[in-house]
Structure formats: C-alpha cells, structure tokens
Design a protein around this motif. Structure first.
Motif, PDB file in Angstrom:
ATOM      1  N   ARG A  21       0.682  -0.729  -0.342  1.00  0.00           N
ATOM      2  CA  ARG A  21       0.027  -0.337   0.444  1.00  0.00           C
ATOM      3  C   ARG A  21       0.869   1.350   0.112  1.00  0.00           C
ATOM      4  O   ARG A  21       0.451   2.474  -0.072  1.00  0.00           O
ATOM      5  N   ASP A  22       2.499   0.807  -0.155  1.00  0.00           N
ATOM      6  CA  ASP A  22       2.976   2.189  -0.108  1.00  0.00           C
ATOM      7  C   ASP A  22       3.897   1.924  -0.861  1.00  0.00           C
ATOM      8  O   ASP A  22       4.555   1.189  -1.203  1.00  0.00           O
ATOM      9  N   ARG A  23       3.491   2.721  -1.652  1.00  0.00           N
ATOM     10  CA  ARG A  23       4.481   2.677  -3.592  1.00  0.00           C
ATOM     11  C   ARG A  23       6.268   2.836  -2.708  1.00  0.00           C
ATOM     12  O   ARG A  23       6.356   2.178  -4.435  1.00  0.00           O
ATOM     13  N   HIS A  24       6.186   2.913  -2.393  1.00  0.00           N
ATOM     14  CA  HIS A  24       8.204   3.354  -1.826  1.00  0.00           C
ATOM     15  C   HIS A  24       8.566   1.937  -2.002  1.00  0.00           C
ATOM     16  O   HIS A  24       9.820   1.951  -2.208  1.00  0.00           O
ATOM     17  N   LEU A  25       7.767   1.333  -0.175  1.00  0.00           N
ATOM     18  CA  LEU A  25       7.854   0.358  -0.028  1.00  0.00           C
ATOM     19  C   LEU A  25       7.477  -1.080  -0.767  1.00  0.00           C
ATOM     20  O   LEU A  25       8.563  -1.918  -1.183  1.00  0.00           O
ATOM     21  N   MET A  26       6.657  -0.557  -2.119  1.00  0.00           N
ATOM     22  CA  MET A  26       6.736  -1.684  -2.863  1.00  0.00           C
ATOM     23  C   MET A  26       7.315  -2.329  -3.713  1.00  0.00           C
ATOM     24  O   MET A  26       7.741  -3.020  -4.631  1.00  0.00           O
ATOM     25  N   THR A  27       8.214  -1.112  -3.846  1.00  0.00           N
ATOM     26  CA  THR A  27       9.125  -1.128  -5.012  1.00  0.00           C
ATOM     27  C   THR A  27      10.239  -2.301  -4.631  1.00  0.00           C
ATOM     28  O   THR A  27      11.016  -3.155  -5.347  1.00  0.00           O
ATOM     29  N   LEU A  31       6.145   7.129   8.727  1.00  0.00           N
ATOM     30  CA  LEU A  31       6.136   6.575   7.718  1.00  0.00           C
ATOM     31  C   LEU A  31       5.945   4.445   8.603  1.00  0.00           C
ATOM     32  O   LEU A  31       5.609   3.820   7.225  1.00  0.00           O
ATOM     33  N   ALA A  32       6.535   4.525   9.260  1.00  0.00           N
ATOM     34  CA  ALA A  32       6.900   3.489   9.356  1.00  0.00           C
ATOM     35  C   ALA A  32       5.816   2.697  10.317  1.00  0.00           C
ATOM     36  O   ALA A  32       4.733   1.419  10.389  1.00  0.00           O
ATOM     37  N   ARG A  33       4.707   3.589  10.852  1.00  0.00           N
ATOM     38  CA  ARG A  33       3.500   3.257  11.393  1.00  0.00           C
ATOM     39  C   ARG A  33       2.285   2.800  11.286  1.00  0.00           C
ATOM     40  O   ARG A  33       2.019   1.269  11.516  1.00  0.00           O
ATOM     41  N   PRO A  34       2.391   2.677   9.606  1.00  0.00           N
ATOM     42  CA  PRO A  34       1.511   1.396   8.813  1.00  0.00           C
ATOM     43  C   PRO A  34       1.713   0.215   8.637  1.00  0.00           C
ATOM     44  O   PRO A  34       1.457  -0.657   8.543  1.00  0.00           O
ATOM     45  N   MET A  35       3.518  -0.304   9.201  1.00  0.00           N
ATOM     46  CA  MET A  35       4.098  -1.429   9.127  1.00  0.00           C
ATOM     47  C   MET A  35       3.906  -2.172  10.897  1.00  0.00           C
ATOM     48  O   MET A  35       3.749  -3.454  10.405  1.00  0.00           O
ATOM     49  N   ILE A  36       3.377  -1.589  10.821  1.00  0.00           N
ATOM     50  CA  ILE A  36       2.886  -2.592  12.664  1.00  0.00           C
ATOM     51  C   ILE A  36       2.213  -3.595  12.392  1.00  0.00           C
ATOM     52  O   ILE A  36       1.483  -3.571  11.617  1.00  0.00           O
ATOM     53  N   PRO A  37       2.412  -4.161  13.210  1.00  0.00           N
ATOM     54  CA  PRO A  37       3.676  -4.571  14.054  1.00  0.00           C
ATOM     55  C   PRO A  37       4.833  -5.891  12.807  1.00  0.00           C
ATOM     56  O   PRO A  37       5.402  -6.646  13.856  1.00  0.00           O
ATOM     57  N   TYR A  38       5.177  -5.040  11.306  1.00  0.00           N
ATOM     58  CA  TYR A  38       6.249  -5.803  10.659  1.00  0.00           C
ATOM     59  C   TYR A  38       7.315  -4.508  10.904  1.00  0.00           C
ATOM     60  O   TYR A  38       7.867  -4.485   9.748  1.00  0.00           O
ATOM     61  N   ARG A  39       7.306  -3.385  11.749  1.00  0.00           N
ATOM     62  CA  ARG A  39       8.309  -2.475  11.864  1.00  0.00           C
ATOM     63  C   ARG A  39       9.896  -3.142  11.363  1.00  0.00           C
ATOM     64  O   ARG A  39      10.991  -2.027  10.613  1.00  0.00           O
ATOM     65  N   SER A  40      10.828  -4.140  12.020  1.00  0.00           N
ATOM     66  CA  SER A  40      11.824  -4.777  11.981  1.00  0.00           C
ATOM     67  C   SER A  40      11.771  -4.961  10.160  1.00  0.00           C
ATOM     68  O   SER A  40      13.369  -4.854   9.588  1.00  0.00           O
TER      69      SER A  40
END
Length: 314
Positions: A113-119, A288-297
């Motif tokens: 859902r984050d185009r930058h992380l999607m890459t 930026l990391a908040r939507p990745m909880i619980p996978y911020r590692s």
C-alpha cells in the motif's frame, strides 16, 4: 584465550521446512558487508558458523534448497571437540538464525500500500533477516556499533573475536566462536582499550559480561516479553539505549516490530527510497513506519538492504 579443538571425525545432516518466500542467497549478503567479518563464512550460497550447542562447539553449515517460493533447509554439522549434541537442538538453532518460520506475506500486504516500499519488496522478495547466535552477541555488537561507522564496528568485532573468542581448526582454516560473557567478564578495561574500544564501550561490555556470567538468565525473559516491556527492560541495563535495545531485539531475539530510530543507515535509506531532499527526523520515520506495525523490523531490514545495494552494489 583461544583453544584448539580436537580432530573432527564425522558430519551429520538434517532437513527442515522453511516458510516461503525465502531468498536465502539474498539474505546472506548481510554477512558480506565487510571484509572484517570473521564469525560468518558465506560462499556457495551457504552460511557456515561456529555455534555453541549447549556446551558443545560445533561447526554448522546451513543451506536452502529449492527456489524462493518452495524452499527447504539443510543443516550439516560436526562437533569441534569430543562432545555430542542433540539433532533437534542443531535444527532449532539453524531455524532461528535464518528465520525459517517467518511469514513475509502479511508484511508484503501492508507494504504494497506504500508505493515506495512496494518497489523494495518486489526487488528483494524473499529477503529475511539473519539473526545472531545469541542475544548477548547482538548486545555486544550494538555496544560496539554505537556512534561509529560500520567499517570500524566490524574492526572492533574482529579484534574482540580473535583475542577473546575460542578458536578451532578445521579444513585448513580457523573458526571462531563469538566470546561468551565468561570470556569477557574478568577483563580489565585497558585490555579492551588496547583494541581501540572507547573507555565507555569497554566498561559497558565488561560490566554486561560480568552480570551475565553471574546470572545467565538475564536475557532469558526477553523473548517472552512484549516489545515495549522488552525495550524498557533492556534500557535498564547500563550502556543500552533506545537504539541498542531495538537492535538487540531485532537481530538477537527476532522481534518483528522494532524501529531503531536514530540509526544513520535507516534514516539515509528512507531519504533515498522516499526521494526526500533532506535526512528525515525520528518523527517522520515513525510516521512512515506506523502503517507497518507489527512488522517495523522488516520495514527496517528492507530499507537497510536497499542502502547496502545503493552504496555497495551487491
């Protein structure tokens, strides 16, 4: 300080399952960051590491067969002295080190859902973190890595391992076990200072080693705690701050929701991946990391790896 093991007589092997996707060759590149790495040996898409299984030193070789979408693991091992180990203990150690049970797909769903992380997840599909053999090793590494560049941190680690770790000979080369707390507990600060440790780092590492040598259960409860309670517990130990606590939980205990704010590599990687003009502050990284909880590692690992690719081209 060093000890030569007896002649190796036999190898054993066992297969184990791995949750896909897993690109083991990609994950191994974390151990290729420095020519000073002297605990992990990585070539031919295999990880070789001296481990302490109970009280028995073994040389383990971990390999992943199959492909990214259908991997399975093989661990081969041999005792480096006359001791014997349980097959299940070696398998469990290998599984932990390579995060065999980690399912990346829930993280990928969030990251898509984050185009930058999607890459990044498309480019590095199957990348999983490699863990240290013990939580103490990650704690020592965190202390060595505080406020120095990665190159110098690896230099300190190499000197520590070669001076105070146990040494074994096998197949024409030396293998080192990372020093145990008991190996470092009685050191004088001056002995570490002679290896270019700062006075503070020498004190922190010596004191932590002393406490663990007296009470080996000091870190045992960490893996059973919640992320926040584990962070607070670790930060109660002298020499461990918020960055170190997150690094220890990420690389030593395999926690999935760590965010090592203040890590220069993470902040530089975010600037590049998100095409920012300036290095972001902690508040921006947290957002930026908040939507990745619980996978911020995993958010952290993938950004770290993108920076490594950017700077080293590996």
């Amino acid at each position: 300080m060093s000890k030569r093991g007896s002649k190796v007589t036999s190898w054993h092997a066992a297969h184990f399952s791995i949750t896909p996707p897993h690109d083991f060759a990609l994950s191994l590149r974390f151990s290729q960051r420095s020519r000073f790495e002297n605990v992990d040996d990585v070539h031919d898409k295999k990880l070789r590491r001296a481990l302490l299984i109970g009280d028995v030193p073994v040389l383990a070789e971990i390999e992943c067969l199959g492909d990214i979408e259908s991997p399975h693991g093989v661990v081969r091992w041999t005792a480096l002295n006359t001791g014997k180990v349980k097959r299940s203990d070696v398998i469990n150690a290998a599984r932990k080190i390579i995060c065999a049970d980690l399912d990346l797909l829930p993280f990928y769903l969030k990251a898509s859902r984050d185009r930058h992380l999607m890459t990044l997840i498309e480019k590095f599909r199957g990348l999983k973190p490699l863990l240290t053999s013990t939580i103490f090793e990650s704690a020592a590494w965190a202390m060595m890595g505080q406020q120095v560049n990665l190159h110098f941190a690896y230099t300190l680690k190499k000197r520590l391992v070669e001076n105070f770790g146990r040494k074994f000979h096998h197949a024409g080369r030396e293998w080192f076990l990372f020093p145990r707390p008991a190996d470092l507990a009685k050191l004088e600060v001056a002995e570490l200072r002679s290896l270019q440790f700062s006075a503070r780092k020498a004190e922190y590492l010596r004191d932590l080693s002393f406490y663990l040598s007296k009470d080996s259960s000091l870190f045992d409860s960490v893996v059973e705690q919640t992320y926040l309670s584990a962070v607070h517990y670790l930060m109660s130990i002298r020499g461990i701050g918020i960055w170190s606590a997150n690094y220890i939980l990420l690389r030593g205990a395999g926690f999935l929701d760590c965010l090592p704010l203040g890590d220069s590599g993470l902040h530089r990687a975010v600037r590049i991946a998100y095409r920012m003009r300036a290095i972001p502050d902690n508040k921006k990284i947290e957002k930026l990391a908040r939507p990745m909880i619980p996978y911020r590692s995993l958010f952290t690992i993938y950004l770290w790896f993108s920076l490594m690719k950017e700077e080293n081209g590996i």
